[in-house]
Scaffold this active site. Sequence first.
Site, PDB file in Angstrom:
ATOM      1  N   CYS A 181       9.655  77.981 -91.680  1.00 58.62           N
ATOM      2  CA  CYS A 181       9.047  76.810 -91.044  1.00 58.62           C
ATOM      3  C   CYS A 181       8.026  76.188 -91.991  1.00 58.62           C
ATOM      4  O   CYS A 181       7.684  76.758 -93.020  1.00 58.62           O
ATOM      5  CB  CYS A 181       8.366  77.207 -89.727  1.00 58.62           C
ATOM      6  SG  CYS A 181       6.927  78.278 -89.954  1.00 58.62           S
ATOM      7  N   THR A 197      17.231  76.968 -85.262  1.00 58.59           N
ATOM      8  CA  THR A 197      15.989  77.358 -84.590  1.00 58.59           C
ATOM      9  C   THR A 197      16.004  77.061 -83.086  1.00 58.59           C
ATOM     10  O   THR A 197      15.418  77.796 -82.297  1.00 58.59           O
ATOM     11  CB  THR A 197      14.790  76.662 -85.266  1.00 58.59           C
ATOM     12  OG1 THR A 197      13.591  77.032 -84.613  1.00 58.59           O
ATOM     13  CG2 THR A 197      14.923  75.144 -85.222  1.00 58.59           C
ATOM     14  N   THR A 242       1.297  63.806 -86.056  1.00 55.13           N
ATOM     15  CA  THR A 242       2.457  64.508 -85.501  1.00 55.13           C
ATOM     16  C   THR A 242       3.728  63.726 -85.775  1.00 55.13           C
ATOM     17  O   THR A 242       3.709  62.504 -85.960  1.00 55.13           O
ATOM     18  CB  THR A 242       2.305  64.719 -83.987  1.00 55.13           C
ATOM     19  OG1 THR A 242       3.380  65.536 -83.511  1.00 55.13           O
ATOM     20  CG2 THR A 242       2.329  63.393 -83.238  1.00 55.13           C
ATOM     21  N   ARG A 271       6.479  74.221 -75.241  1.00 59.40           N
ATOM     22  CA  ARG A 271       5.056  73.980 -75.433  1.00 59.40           C
ATOM     23  C   ARG A 271       4.525  72.914 -74.463  1.00 59.40           C
ATOM     24  O   ARG A 271       5.206  71.941 -74.153  1.00 59.40           O
ATOM     25  CB  ARG A 271       4.779  73.540 -76.878  1.00 59.40           C
ATOM     26  CG  ARG A 271       4.975  74.647 -77.893  1.00 59.40           C
ATOM     27  CD  ARG A 271       4.819  74.136 -79.297  1.00 59.40           C
ATOM     28  NE  ARG A 271       5.886  73.188 -79.656  1.00 59.40           N
ATOM     29  CZ  ARG A 271       5.969  72.597 -80.839  1.00 59.40           C
ATOM     30  NH1 ARG A 271       5.049  72.837 -81.773  1.00 59.40           N
ATOM     31  NH2 ARG A 271       6.957  71.760 -81.091  1.00 59.40           N
ATOM     32  N   ASP A 292      12.047  74.047 -76.654  1.00 57.10           N
ATOM     33  CA  ASP A 292      10.609  73.881 -76.866  1.00 57.10           C
ATOM     34  C   ASP A 292       9.902  73.959 -75.521  1.00 57.10           C
ATOM     35  O   ASP A 292      10.096  73.096 -74.657  1.00 57.10           O
ATOM     36  CB  ASP A 292      10.318  72.545 -77.545  1.00 57.10           C
ATOM     37  CG  ASP A 292       8.895  72.428 -78.074  1.00 57.10           C
ATOM     38  OD1 ASP A 292       8.047  73.233 -77.656  1.00 57.10           O
ATOM     39  OD2 ASP A 292       8.650  71.532 -78.912  1.00 57.10           O
TER      40      ASP A 292
END
Length: 452
Positions: free
Chosen positions: A65, A114, A149, A128, A126
């Site tokens: 990563c 991933t 971002t 998060r 994801d």
Amino acid sequence: MELLREASCTLPTNTGDFQLHLFKDRIEDHEHLALVMGDVAHVDKVVTRVHSECITGDIFGCQRCDCQDQLQEAMKIIRRKARGILIYLRQEGRGIGLANKIRAYNLQDQGHDTVEANQQLGFEGDLRKYDIAAQILASLQVKSINLLTNNLDKVQQLTQAGIVINERVPLVIESPIRNRKSLFRIKQQKLGHVFTDLEDSPIVETSPDTFPLVAPSLIYRNSPVPPETVELSNQVATELVNNLGVDLRCILLQGSNMRGDGSIFESDFDFIVILNNKSPHTIEAITKVKQKFPRANFLYISAAEFESYPPNKRLQLFVCRKVHGDFDFGTIPNRKDISNTTISYAVQIKNSIRPLLFEFLEIHNKKQEIVSRAHVCLKRFDDCFLRTYTLMHKDGYPLHRSQLRELTDSESINHILGILDNWYSQTISIKDLYTGLVNADRILHLYLRKYG
């Protein structure tokens, strides 16, 4: 409020001094961090990075990563602005936790990307959440932020939580991580991250040999040129004028390309040829000149192509001396342009050297390939980084290595230059080559730590 600020302190780092605040989530009992530089309360457009924990990347530099690179780059951006916030959220592995992340690594080694690896374990790609980050920003009383971002979901969640985002600032890093292009494409296609076109952006390395004037470069300096070089330049100019005629606009001498440099007369030189018209005929004409001067290199570009580049992409021409013709180069770049160029070269070369050092452990398997790549790295360190560094800090651009030696008193740099000299005389050893790479890596690391 679910969040409580439990402790604060001053945190001196390699990047600068921050105020470190620890926030505790009273519901899930997680501790989150905020690093703050400068006054941010009641301030608009505060540069902000919301970074999710990645122990394997942030701490150990895992090559799966780019988390460590993004973390460090965000801190550098904040330092350059002298004001900003880095929020460090404890949601490892895009929210699946460290143990499951390690299990996902095993699945990645079996061929899953991933996102697929997380899904194989029964999770979404994801998980998060950014409500905690929104509460931290509210606690810090920030009016609005410029968010570092590439993740549009992060932008959406923070906006829905009441955070005013003035601007989304892309965070694309030149990084040595393995399968970098594939990783960014997966992020783009499956996680909704936004990048510019992957074929044209810095995510994909482009060859400066293919696009010599697109990459950041240098500034013009009238360095003295030996009579032998003038003689060679005049001979080349005569041949180019005879072969190109009205198609030729300008000829520039860029300097020795350093393949030897034992004698200025015997050195190869790089010439940039600016054409009024670029066609198969003009390319054939330049090829004929190359056959007559095989030790010289010729980069060519049409005047229209050159003028289409933004001014800050034209810098390479400013290291040159005119040999023939005339051309409007525009505004000469300033010291900030030179500094940015030097940093850019340092990042690119360091990212090439670091993974190569590990390959020396198995050099018996592919000796010729590794030795050739090591030579390229050291030559770029010499031709690119050292020349821009010298221009920036010594206010002079060395056209050949002998001038460069006069402008440096660094034992490590002279050691690397000596290795390149030995390379051409074919007296180089594997140990010397490895030591040269280590020295170059250390010099680049220290430079980026200080100026990057």
